[in-house]
Write an enzyme that holds these catalytic residues in place. Structure first.
Site, PDB file in Angstrom:
ATOM      1  N   HIS A  27      -7.204   2.529   6.507  1.00  0.00           N
ATOM      2  CA  HIS A  27      -6.717   3.915   6.423  1.00  0.00           C
ATOM      3  C   HIS A  27      -7.323   4.727   7.553  1.00  0.00           C
ATOM      4  O   HIS A  27      -8.478   4.499   7.931  1.00  0.00           O
ATOM      5  CB  HIS A  27      -7.095   4.543   5.070  1.00  0.00           C
ATOM      6  CG  HIS A  27      -6.303   5.765   4.757  1.00  0.00           C
ATOM      7  ND1 HIS A  27      -6.639   6.999   5.234  1.00  0.00           N
ATOM      8  CD2 HIS A  27      -5.165   5.920   4.043  1.00  0.00           C
ATOM      9  CE1 HIS A  27      -5.740   7.881   4.808  1.00  0.00           C
ATOM     10  NE2 HIS A  27      -4.831   7.248   4.091  1.00  0.00           N
ATOM     11  N   ASP A  62      -1.812   2.223  -1.567  1.00  0.00           N
ATOM     12  CA  ASP A  62      -0.582   1.438  -1.717  1.00  0.00           C
ATOM     13  C   ASP A  62      -0.812   0.073  -2.342  1.00  0.00           C
ATOM     14  O   ASP A  62       0.094  -0.489  -2.960  1.00  0.00           O
ATOM     15  CB  ASP A  62       0.120   1.291  -0.356  1.00  0.00           C
ATOM     16  CG  ASP A  62       0.898   2.542   0.002  1.00  0.00           C
ATOM     17  OD1 ASP A  62       1.285   3.268  -0.914  1.00  0.00           O
ATOM     18  OD2 ASP A  62       1.103   2.800   1.195  1.00  0.00           O
TER      19      ASP A  62
HETATM   20  N1  ACO Z   1      -5.361  -5.506   7.997  1.00  0.00           N
HETATM   21  C1  ACO Z   1      -6.169  -6.099   8.910  1.00  0.00           C
HETATM   22  N2  ACO Z   1      -6.885  -5.410   9.804  1.00  0.00           N
HETATM   23  C2  ACO Z   1      -6.779  -4.081   9.777  1.00  0.00           C
HETATM   24  C3  ACO Z   1      -5.950  -3.403   8.858  1.00  0.00           C
HETATM   25  C4  ACO Z   1      -5.241  -4.181   7.943  1.00  0.00           C
HETATM   26  N3  ACO Z   1      -4.441  -3.597   7.040  1.00  0.00           N
HETATM   27  N4  ACO Z   1      -6.053  -2.079   9.049  1.00  0.00           N
HETATM   28  C5  ACO Z   1      -6.896  -1.912  10.065  1.00  0.00           C
HETATM   29  N5  ACO Z   1      -7.336  -3.119  10.500  1.00  0.00           N
HETATM   30  C6  ACO Z   1      -8.290  -3.355  11.567  1.00  0.00           C
HETATM   31  C7  ACO Z   1      -7.612  -3.192  12.924  1.00  0.00           C
HETATM   32  O1  ACO Z   1      -7.061  -4.396  13.375  1.00  0.00           O
HETATM   33  C8  ACO Z   1      -8.766  -2.720  13.771  1.00  0.00           C
HETATM   34  O2  ACO Z   1      -9.582  -3.834  14.002  1.00  0.00           O
HETATM   35  P1  ACO Z   1     -10.339  -4.027  15.416  1.00  0.00           P
HETATM   36  O3  ACO Z   1     -11.219  -2.822  15.542  1.00  0.00           O
HETATM   37  O4  ACO Z   1     -11.063  -5.309  15.243  1.00  0.00           O
HETATM   38  O5  ACO Z   1      -9.252  -4.040  16.442  1.00  0.00           O
HETATM   39  C9  ACO Z   1      -9.543  -1.813  12.834  1.00  0.00           C
HETATM   40  O6  ACO Z   1      -9.280  -2.320  11.514  1.00  0.00           O
HETATM   41  C10 ACO Z   1      -9.135  -0.343  12.911  1.00  0.00           C
HETATM   42  O7  ACO Z   1      -7.738  -0.278  12.586  1.00  0.00           O
HETATM   43  P2  ACO Z   1      -6.675   0.689  13.224  1.00  0.00           P
HETATM   44  O8  ACO Z   1      -5.343   0.075  13.124  1.00  0.00           O
HETATM   45  O9  ACO Z   1      -7.138   1.106  14.592  1.00  0.00           O
HETATM   46  O10 ACO Z   1      -6.776   1.923  12.254  1.00  0.00           O
HETATM   47  P3  ACO Z   1      -5.783   3.140  12.245  1.00  0.00           P
HETATM   48  O11 ACO Z   1      -6.528   4.269  11.671  1.00  0.00           O
HETATM   49  O12 ACO Z   1      -5.181   3.326  13.594  1.00  0.00           O
HETATM   50  O13 ACO Z   1      -4.604   2.664  11.273  1.00  0.00           O
HETATM   51  C11 ACO Z   1      -3.461   2.108   9.292  1.00  0.00           C
HETATM   52  C12 ACO Z   1      -4.574   2.952   9.917  1.00  0.00           C
HETATM   53  C13 ACO Z   1      -2.152   2.312  10.083  1.00  0.00           C
HETATM   54  C14 ACO Z   1      -3.251   2.551   7.862  1.00  0.00           C
HETATM   55  C15 ACO Z   1      -3.870   0.632   9.342  1.00  0.00           C
HETATM   56  O14 ACO Z   1      -5.062   0.453   8.609  1.00  0.00           O
HETATM   57  C16 ACO Z   1      -2.774  -0.293   8.825  1.00  0.00           C
HETATM   58  O15 ACO Z   1      -1.869  -0.651   9.593  1.00  0.00           O
HETATM   59  N6  ACO Z   1      -2.830  -0.690   7.511  1.00  0.00           N
HETATM   60  C17 ACO Z   1      -1.787  -1.527   6.941  1.00  0.00           C
HETATM   61  C18 ACO Z   1      -0.577  -0.692   6.535  1.00  0.00           C
HETATM   62  C19 ACO Z   1      -0.827   0.134   5.279  1.00  0.00           C
HETATM   63  O16 ACO Z   1      -1.351  -0.358   4.283  1.00  0.00           O
HETATM   64  N7  ACO Z   1      -0.424   1.400   5.349  1.00  0.00           N
HETATM   65  C20 ACO Z   1      -0.576   2.338   4.237  1.00  0.00           C
HETATM   66  C21 ACO Z   1      -1.525   3.439   4.630  1.00  0.00           C
HETATM   67  S1  ACO Z   1      -1.893   4.465   3.242  1.00  0.00           S
HETATM   68  C22 ACO Z   1      -0.559   5.497   3.058  1.00  0.00           C
HETATM   69  O17 ACO Z   1       0.262   5.680   3.923  1.00  0.00           O
HETATM   70  C23 ACO Z   1      -0.450   6.136   1.720  1.00  0.00           C
END
Ligand code: ACO
Length: 355
Positions: A250, A298
Site C-alpha cells: 500500500h 482488498d
Molecule cells: N507484491 C509483491 N511485491 C510488492 C507488492 C505486492 N503486492 N507491493 C509492493 N511490492 C514491492 C515492490 O515490488 C517494491 O519492491 P522493491 O523495493 O524491492 O522494488 C516495494 O514493495 C515497494 O512497492 P511499490 O510498488 O513501489 O509501492 P507503491 O506505493 O508504488 O504501490 C501498490 C502501492 C500499487 C498498492 C502496490 O503495493 C501494489 O501493486 N499492490 C498490489 C495491488 C493491490 O493490492 N492494490 C490494492 C491497493 S489497496 C486499495 O486500492 C484499496
C-alpha cells in the site's frame, strides 16, 4: 519561466493540497473527519457514516432519518436506463456502471442533489447489469438500508445473516484521502467539470488492478493454496519473478492496513475455518517475513465477500458504491477552494528537428 520543482514519481509522499475529509494518523489509524474508521464501522450505520463524510459532522436523529430516506428513494433506476441495459447486455459490471452513470438522465439541477442521486444508484445498477446480461427479469428488493439492500440484491436475497459484516466492509471502503480514483476526480473537478464527468474519471481510475480492481484478482491465486508450504512456494515464485501479489502492499500503510486487520478480525469471528481465510493468513505471514509487506484491505475484503456468497463481478462495484460518498465530499472540497491541477513534465524528447 516559473521555478521548476521536481517531485517523486507517482507523487509518492508528495502533499499536493489540504483536506479535512480523511487522513491516516501518526498511530496508523484511518480517520474519517477525525473519527477512527474502524470505530464507525463497529458502531455506526453506512448512512450515518456517509452523512459524516459528505457533511463533515455526524447527523442528528432527524438528519439521519431524512438522509437515509433520501438515499432509499434515490436508489431506484430510471426505466429508460433499464431498457438500454437490456440492449447492451454487458457482462462487466464495473464497465456498465461507468457507462450508465455517464448516460443516466439526471433530473436534478442542484449539484448536491445530483451527487446524491449518483451516490445511490450503484447497487441497483450492479444487480440490473447482471440480470440484463443473463436475460433474466430485473430484481427489486424491499430491504431497507443502503448496504443491506445491496447485499440482498447481489446475493438474491437468500440470506441476510451477515448483512452487518457487509455494512462494516462498505464503511471501511468509503474514503481514503488522495487515493488514485479520488485524485482523478479532483483533477476533473479542478477544471470545473460537472459532477457526473468527475465521477466517471474516478470510476475509470478505480477499475485498475493496482487500485480497486485488486479485490477481484485475489481469489485467483488463493483458491490454489492449500497449505503453508504451498503459500511459501507461491510467494517465492512471485517474488523471484518480481511480480505483484494482489491484496498486498500500500502506498500509505507500510506496516499495517487497519482496514485489513479489522476485516480479518471479522472473518475470524464468522469463518475461522474457511479455507481461503487460512490460505490468506499463510501468504500474509510469509510475505511479511520475507519482504515486510502487509496485507491491504482488498485481501480480506475479497474473502469476506466470497464467504458471503457474492459473485466476483460485484466486488469492485461494492467498492465503488461505497467510495462514491468520499468522491462526493472531495468534489465539493475541490471546487469550493479551487486551483486547476495542472503539473508540468520534464521533457526528454528531441528538440530542433527540421522538416
Ligand atoms: N507484491 C509483491 N511485491 C510488492 C507488492 C505486492 N503486492 N507491493 C509492493 N511490492 C514491492 C515492490 O515490488 C517494491 O519492491 P522493491 O523495493 O524491492 O522494488 C516495494 O514493495 C515497494 O512497492 P511499490 O510498488 O513501489 O509501492 P507503491 O506505493 O508504488 O504501490 C501498490 C502501492 C500499487 C498498492 C502496490 O503495493 C501494489 O501493486 N499492490 C498490489 C495491488 C493491490 O493490492 N492494490 C490494492 C491497493 S489497496 C486499495 O486500492 C484499496
Amino acid at each position: 519561466m516559473p521555478e521548476i520543482v521536481k517531485v517523486a514519481k507517482g507523487l509518492e509522499n508528495v502533499v499536493v493540497d489540504k483536506t479535512a475529509i480523511a487522513t491516516t494518523s501518526s498511530a496508523g489509524d484511518l480517520l474519517y473527519r477525525g473519527y477512527k474508521a474502524i470505530d464507525l464501522a463497529e458502531k455506526k450505520s453506512f448512512e450515518d457514516t456517509a452523512f459524516l463524510i459528505v457533511n463533515g459532522k455526524l447527523p442528528t436523529d432527524g438528519e439521519a432519518s431524512r438522509f437515509a430516506s433520501s438515499i432509499q428513494e434515490n436508489m431506484q433506476i430510471d426505466p429508460s436506463v433499464r431498457e438500454i441495459m437490456k440492449i447492451n447486455r454487458e457482462s462487466d459490471v464495473m464497465r456498465n456502471i461507468r457507462s450508465m452513470i455517464s448516460l443516466y438522465p439526471y433530473r436534478e439541477k442542484d449539484t448536491r442533489k445530483l451527487f446524491l442521486k449518483m451516490d445511490s444508484i450503484i447497487p441497483q445498477l450492479s444487480s440490473d447489469t447482471m440480470k440484463a446480461f443473463k436475460g433474466e427479469p430485473f430484481q427489486d428488493s424491499s430491504v431497507k438500508g443502503y448496504s443491506a439492500k445491496f447485499y440482498s440484491l447481489i446475493t438474491g436475497g437468500k440470506t441476510m445473516d451477515h448483512a452487518a459484516s457487509f455494512q462494516k466492509l462498505m464503511i471501511l471502503y468509503m474514503e481514503h484521502e488522495f487515493n488514485a480514483s479520488t485524485f482523478a476526480l479532483r483533477v476533473a473537478a479542478s477544471t470545473l467539470a460537472d459532477p457526473v464527468s468527475a465521477v466517471c474519471a474516478a470510476l475509470a481510475t478505480l477499475k485498475g488492478p493496482l487500485h480497486g480492481g485488486a479485490n477481484s484478482e485475489v481469489l485467483e491465486y488463493l483458491g490454489s493454496i492449500n497449505s503453508r508450504e504451498e503459500a511459501r512456494k507461491y510467494v517465492d515464485e512471485k517474488v523471484q519473478k518480481s511480480e505483484k501479489i494482489m491484496g498486498f502492499g500500500h502506498r500509505v500503510y507500510k506496516k499495517r492496513d487497519p482496514r485489513a486487520q479489522f476485516v480479518k478480525g471479522e472473518l475470524k469471528k464468522i469463518a475461522p475455518d474457511y479455507p481461503l481465510f487460512q490460505a490468506a493468513e499463510a501468504v500474509e505471514d510469509y510475505l511479511w517475513e520475507k519482504k515486510n509487506l502487509p496485507a491491504n484491505v482488498d485481501l480480506y475484503a475479497a474473502i469476506l465477500m466470497k464467504y458471503l456468497g457474492i459473485e466476483e463481478s460485484f466486488y469492485l462495484p461494492v467498492f465503488a458504491a461505497s467510495r462514491i460518498y468520499g468522491w462526493n465530499a472531495h468534489y465539493f472540497e475541490q471546487v469550493e477552494n479551487n486551483k486547476i491541477i495542472r503539473p508540468a513534465a520534464e521533457y526528454i524528447g528531441p528538440e530542433n528537428l527540421t522538416l
